[in-house]
Design an enzyme around this catalytic site. Structure first.
Site, short mmCIF file in Angstrom:
data_model
loop_
_atom_site.label_atom_id
_atom_site.label_comp_id
_atom_site.label_asym_id
_atom_site.label_seq_id
_atom_site.Cartn_x
_atom_site.Cartn_y
_atom_site.Cartn_z
N ILE A 12 0.87 -1.15 -0.19
CA ILE A 12 -0.10 0.01 0.08
C ILE A 12 0.79 1.24 0.08
CG2 ILE A 12 -1.91 1.12 1.27
CD1 ILE A 12 -2.73 -1.60 2.32
N ASN A 35 9.58 -6.83 4.51
CA ASN A 35 8.55 -7.40 3.79
C ASN A 35 8.45 -6.70 2.21
OD1 ASN A 35 6.70 -9.39 3.29
ND2 ASN A 35 4.80 -8.22 3.58
N LYS A 84 1.96 -7.66 9.15
CA LYS A 84 0.33 -7.73 8.70
C LYS A 84 -0.37 -9.19 8.47
CE LYS A 84 0.60 -7.69 3.76
NZ LYS A 84 0.32 -7.12 2.53
N SER A 124 -7.25 -0.79 10.28
CA SER A 124 -7.88 -1.91 9.32
C SER A 124 -9.41 -2.08 10.00
CB SER A 124 -7.15 -3.21 9.83
OG SER A 124 -7.79 -4.11 9.32
N TYR A 149 -2.71 -9.50 15.61
CA TYR A 149 -2.62 -8.52 14.71
C TYR A 149 -3.62 -7.60 14.94
CZ TYR A 149 -3.02 -5.98 10.22
OH TYR A 149 -3.47 -5.00 9.29
N LYS A 153 -3.65 -3.14 16.09
CA LYS A 153 -4.10 -2.16 15.36
C LYS A 153 -5.11 -1.36 16.35
CE LYS A 153 -2.40 -2.60 11.33
NZ LYS A 153 -1.23 -1.58 10.87
N ASN A 199 -4.08 -14.30 1.46
CA ASN A 199 -5.38 -13.61 1.12
C ASN A 199 -5.73 -14.07 -0.31
OD1 ASN A 199 -3.41 -11.02 2.66
ND2 ASN A 199 -5.42 -11.57 3.15
N VAL A 217 -11.84 -22.58 -1.71
CA VAL A 217 -13.04 -21.47 -1.15
C VAL A 217 -13.33 -21.79 0.44
CG1 VAL A 217 -15.25 -20.59 -1.43
CG2 VAL A 217 -13.75 -21.27 -3.63
P1 NAD Z 1 3.42 -4.62 3.53
O1 NAD Z 1 3.98 -5.59 4.36
O2 NAD Z 1 3.52 -4.71 2.18
O3 NAD Z 1 4.21 -3.43 3.95
C1 NAD Z 1 4.78 -2.99 5.21
C2 NAD Z 1 5.97 -2.59 5.11
O4 NAD Z 1 6.31 -2.10 6.18
C3 NAD Z 1 6.99 -3.66 4.39
O5 NAD Z 1 7.47 -3.01 3.39
C4 NAD Z 1 7.82 -3.91 5.61
O6 NAD Z 1 9.28 -4.12 5.14
C5 NAD Z 1 7.86 -2.59 6.45
N1 NAD Z 1 8.20 -2.73 7.67
C6 NAD Z 1 7.70 -3.53 8.68
N2 NAD Z 1 8.25 -3.45 9.84
C7 NAD Z 1 8.85 -2.15 9.97
C8 NAD Z 1 9.68 -1.69 10.86
N3 NAD Z 1 9.85 -1.93 12.20
N4 NAD Z 1 10.50 -0.53 10.29
C9 NAD Z 1 10.30 -0.35 9.02
N5 NAD Z 1 9.68 -0.87 8.08
C10 NAD Z 1 8.89 -1.99 8.40
O7 NAD Z 1 1.93 -4.48 3.88
P2 NAD Z 1 0.85 -3.53 3.06
O8 NAD Z 1 -0.33 -4.31 2.74
O9 NAD Z 1 1.33 -2.63 2.30
O10 NAD Z 1 0.11 -2.74 4.44
C11 NAD Z 1 0.66 -1.54 4.90
C12 NAD Z 1 -0.04 -1.19 6.22
O11 NAD Z 1 -1.53 -1.42 6.17
C13 NAD Z 1 0.33 -2.09 7.37
O12 NAD Z 1 0.12 -1.44 8.61
C14 NAD Z 1 -0.96 -2.92 7.50
O13 NAD Z 1 -1.14 -3.73 8.75
C15 NAD Z 1 -2.20 -2.04 7.00
N6 NAD Z 1 -3.37 -2.84 6.50
C16 NAD Z 1 -3.17 -3.63 5.56
C17 NAD Z 1 -4.29 -4.30 4.99
C18 NAD Z 1 -4.00 -5.35 3.69
O14 NAD Z 1 -4.77 -6.14 3.26
N7 NAD Z 1 -2.79 -5.22 2.92
C19 NAD Z 1 -5.32 -4.11 5.23
C20 NAD Z 1 -5.71 -3.22 6.45
C21 NAD Z 1 -4.46 -2.64 6.99
C1 WQD Z 2 -11.29 -13.08 2.05
C2 WQD Z 2 -12.23 -13.97 1.71
C3 WQD Z 2 -11.82 -16.08 3.06
C4 WQD Z 2 -8.16 -16.90 1.02
C5 WQD Z 2 -7.46 -10.13 5.75
C6 WQD Z 2 -7.25 -9.82 7.47
C7 WQD Z 2 -7.93 -8.28 7.58
C8 WQD Z 2 -7.23 -7.48 6.45
C9 WQD Z 2 -7.43 -7.88 5.10
C10 WQD Z 2 -5.06 -6.23 7.54
C11 WQD Z 2 -12.70 -14.62 2.99
C12 WQD Z 2 -11.77 -16.22 1.48
C13 WQD Z 2 -9.35 -16.66 1.23
C14 WQD Z 2 -8.34 -18.33 0.08
C15 WQD Z 2 -10.86 -18.34 0.60
N1 WQD Z 2 -5.73 -7.30 6.86
N2 WQD Z 2 -10.60 -17.11 1.13
N3 WQD Z 2 -9.71 -18.84 -0.15
O1 WQD Z 2 -9.60 -12.39 5.85
O2 WQD Z 2 -11.10 -10.73 4.77
O3 WQD Z 2 -9.12 -10.00 5.67
O4 WQD Z 2 -6.92 -9.18 4.87
O5 WQD Z 2 -5.84 -5.72 8.10
O6 WQD Z 2 -7.36 -8.09 8.79
O7 WQD Z 2 -7.75 -10.57 8.03
O8 WQD Z 2 -9.23 -11.34 3.72
O9 WQD Z 2 -8.34 -12.09 1.32
O10 WQD Z 2 -7.80 -13.44 3.55
O11 WQD Z 2 -10.14 -13.45 2.63
O12 WQD Z 2 -11.86 -18.72 0.35
O13 WQD Z 2 -7.62 -19.13 -0.19
O14 WQD Z 2 -11.92 -14.83 0.88
O15 WQD Z 2 -12.52 -16.99 3.91
O16 WQD Z 2 -14.05 -15.06 2.85
P1 WQD Z 2 -9.82 -11.13 4.87
P2 WQD Z 2 -8.63 -12.63 2.87
#
Ligand code: NAD
Ligand code: WQD
Length: 333
Positions: A12, A35, A84, A124, A149, A153, A199, A217
């Site tokens: 992101i 990561n 995450k 989140s 996790y 948050k 995911n 699924v």
């Molecule tokens: P990501 O893992 O791709 O990005 C996180 C980045 O933070 C990585 O590049 C990692 O190397 C870096 N990092 C981790 N710990 C660190 C530290 N101590 N110091 C410096 N860098 C560090 O994850 P993302 O999907 O881009 O998520 C970004 C943020 O959004 C996270 O806080 C995650 O929890 C939150 N978030 C993500 C999702 C999702 O589904 N991707 C959903 C809700 C919230």
């Molecule tokens: C989506 C749907 C699964 C994989 C997660 C974190 C949440 C947030 C976003 C950070 C669900 C189904 C999944 C697979 C499947 N992250 N599924 N087969 O669980 O909604 O959210 O990521 O904050 O905190 O929990 O996302 O993509 O894992 O699942 O059927 O191989 O897909 O059961 O219904 P989720 P997801």
């Protein structure tokens, strides 16, 4: 003045870096590459024509953060850095609490030291916990998280809320993301999970690429139209644009606001999979398996507050999400 993107080399963060640069903002990235990869900085430059200043440092290292703040005029932080993976957080809770809470506290302390007064935090939808009813609204109670996790948050939200109460000059925006998917349309940056994806969308993309033979699924007996889980999938570029607006909002307001970033629409696992098949012309073999522990049936946002406060609304739909996820996956082959 610059905006500091912690974790800005991640999924992101890198898309937000692109949208921030496109909006004419100066940015600095700090990431320990736990990561992500250093080449993402080259790719951001390739997409935008601007190379962001990059520090490979850990946000739990206060000295390193102080150096970054002393070398740059940071007026806002977007704090993405953190671990995450939900399942991994159940296996390694201490590591998750240490990294996520410590990095947030270090950022907050160094901001205070340098008089930086606005922060946008990657929260989140998971903070709404397992008892919330859809659509999720920002004034609903939070807590009841189902994994460490999610609790990190929840706790960081509370820390930031308290900090904003103590410092009336501070502006905090808690962005609660729903399910970010998709990638930049160039196919250069995207989500690159290590090992087997947890995911849904990256898993589908790897099935399409022949890396995995079928999609499992998880559950077809939820109380949803087709029995499979329903989620609010949001294109990562829309999400990134929400950050640009949140930064502007944070600069002009004081106090703490939680804002959902979701489309407000729920799609089921089967709907997403079929959209991927139709848009990309690739069959995705699948099997139903039992529910995954901790999963909810339905999760989607009430997205009206983001429209009201940020004038933000998701513009890209499920077809663009599927097209761009595959565009990135294809490019990696
Ligand atoms: P990501 O893992 O791709 O990005 C996180 C980045 O933070 C990585 O590049 C990692 O190397 C870096 N990092 C981790 N710990 C660190 C530290 N101590 N110091 C410096 N860098 C560090 O994850 P993302 O999907 O881009 O998520 C970004 C943020 O959004 C996270 O806080 C995650 O929890 C939150 N978030 C993500 C999702 C999702 O589904 N991707 C959903 C809700 C919230
Ligand atoms: C989506 C749907 C699964 C994989 C997660 C974190 C949440 C947030 C976003 C950070 C669900 C189904 C999944 C697979 C499947 N992250 N599924 N087969 O669980 O909604 O959210 O990521 O904050 O905190 O929990 O996302 O993509 O894992 O699942 O059927 O191989 O897909 O059961 O219904 P989720 P997801």
């Amino acid at each position: 003045m610059s905006v500091l993107l912690t974790g800005g080399a991640g999924y992101i963060g890198s898309h937000t870096a692109v949208e921030m640069i496109n909006a004419g903002k100066e940015i600095v990235i700090v990431d320990n590459l736990y990561n992500s990869e250093a080449k993402v900085i080259d790719l951001i430059e390739q997409i935008t024509g601007v190379r962001p200043k990059f520090y490979k440092e850990d946000c739990c290292d206060k000295k390193a953060l102080e150096k970054i703040f002393s070398e740059n005029e940071i007026d806002t932080v977007i704090h993405f850095a953190g671990y995450k993976a939900v399942g991994e957080s159940v296996e390694k809770p201490a590591e998750y609490y240490r990294n996520n809470i410590d990095s947030a506290l270090c950022v907050i302390e160094v901001m205070k030291e340098f008089g930086c007064k606005s922060i946008v935090f990657s929260s989140s939808a998971t903070v709404y916990g397992s008892d919330a009813t859809v659509p999720y609204k920002e004034d609903m109670p939070t807590g009841g998280c189902t994994n460490p996790y999610g609790w990190t948050k929840y706790m960081i939200e509370q820390i930031l809320r308290d900090q904003a109460k103590a410092d009336k000059e501070l502006s905090v925006v808690l962005l609660r993301y729903f399910n970010p998917v998709g990638a930049h349309e160039s196919g250069l940056i995207g989500e690159n999970p290590k090992g087997i994806p947890n995911n849904l969308m990256p898993y589908i993309a790897q099935v399409a690429a022949g890396i995995r033979d079928h999609l499992n699924v998880f559950g077809n007996d939820y109380d949803t139209p087709d029995g499979t889980g329903v989620r609010d999938f949001i294109h990562v570029v829309d999400l990134a644009k929400g950050h640009v607006l949140a930064v502007d909002y944070a600069k002009n307001h004081k106090g703490c606001e939680a804002i959902n970033l979701g489309t407000g629409n729920g799609y089921s696992v089967l709907q997403l999979m079929r959209a991927f098949e139709d848009v990309n012309g690739i069959k995705i073999p699948y099997e139903f398996t039992p529910r995954r522990a901790g999963d909810l049936g339905s999760c989607y946002a009430d997205a009206s507050k983001a429209k009201e406060l940020l004038n933000w609304k998701a513009g890209l739909g499920i077809n663009e999400m599927c097209r761009d996820s595959w565009g990135y996956q294809k490019n990696k082959k």
